[in-house]
Design a protein around this motif. Sequence first.
Motif, PDB file in Angstrom:
ATOM      1  N   ASN A 160      50.038  41.712  37.494  1.00 28.73           N
ATOM      2  CA  ASN A 160      49.675  43.059  37.022  1.00 28.73           C
ATOM      3  C   ASN A 160      50.805  43.971  36.078  1.00 28.73           C
ATOM      4  O   ASN A 160      50.818  45.042  36.398  1.00 28.73           O
TER       5      ASN A 160
ATOM      6  N   ARG B 279      43.222  39.315  30.974  1.00 27.37           N
ATOM      7  CA  ARG B 279      43.990  38.965  32.252  1.00 27.37           C
ATOM      8  C   ARG B 279      44.111  37.393  32.786  1.00 27.37           C
ATOM      9  O   ARG B 279      45.147  36.964  33.294  1.00 27.37           O
ATOM     10  N   LYS B 280      43.160  36.664  32.407  1.00 28.23           N
ATOM     11  CA  LYS B 280      43.196  35.226  32.745  1.00 28.23           C
ATOM     12  C   LYS B 280      44.249  34.605  31.972  1.00 28.23           C
ATOM     13  O   LYS B 280      45.019  33.779  32.266  1.00 28.23           O
TER      14      LYS B 280
ATOM     15  N   TYR C 119      44.217  43.693  27.970  1.00 27.02           N
ATOM     16  CA  TYR C 119      44.303  43.373  29.356  1.00 27.02           C
ATOM     17  C   TYR C 119      45.531  44.512  29.746  1.00 27.02           C
ATOM     18  O   TYR C 119      45.574  45.468  30.651  1.00 27.02           O
TER      19      TYR C 119
ATOM     20  N   SER D 130      36.062  46.089  29.262  1.00 29.74           N
ATOM     21  CA  SER D 130      36.092  45.520  30.503  1.00 29.74           C
ATOM     22  C   SER D 130      36.117  43.966  30.505  1.00 29.74           C
ATOM     23  O   SER D 130      36.777  43.203  31.060  1.00 29.74           O
ATOM     24  N   GLU D 131      35.067  43.208  29.499  1.00 27.09           N
ATOM     25  CA  GLU D 131      35.179  41.907  29.610  1.00 27.09           C
ATOM     26  C   GLU D 131      36.201  41.366  28.851  1.00 27.09           C
ATOM     27  O   GLU D 131      36.791  40.506  29.186  1.00 27.09           O
TER      28      GLU D 131
ATOM     29  N   GLU E  95      39.365  41.400  31.179  1.00 28.26           N
ATOM     30  CA  GLU E  95      39.237  40.435  32.069  1.00 28.26           C
ATOM     31  C   GLU E  95      39.544  38.874  31.519  1.00 28.26           C
ATOM     32  O   GLU E  95      40.257  38.141  31.949  1.00 28.26           O
TER      33      GLU E  95
END
Length: 115
Positions: free
Chosen positions: A51, A37-38, A101, A30-31, A34
């Motif tokens: 998305n 995603r950035k 991601y 999950s880290e 994230e």
Amino acid sequence: MNGRRRLGLAFALAIASAVAGAQQAAAGSSEAAEAGRKIYVSSCTRCHGINLVTNGIGFDLRTFPSHDKERFVRSVINGKGAMPAWGGTLKPEQIDLLWAYIGAVNGWKPAPAPQ
């Protein structure tokens, strides 16, 4: 301590270790997602959409096959069609984060952690 108790204790410790490893992998994934995603927002959104929902310019990453990371990496590094090459801009670790991601958005199960 007799042999049965030792075996039981060893088994219990192995199970606890496996559970802790799975929890750590889930947190790590999950880290990674994230962080990916950035990178995606700053580098990919303008063509591949928010998305992964494409605005018609870039490839629809929601359809990318989960088993073909090698093709993804090659396309990002070298470019493909109208997509520019990002190999000079993104480091391999950043491409891995992008993959994490995309997998998270697509609901792919994380790859098992190396033993």
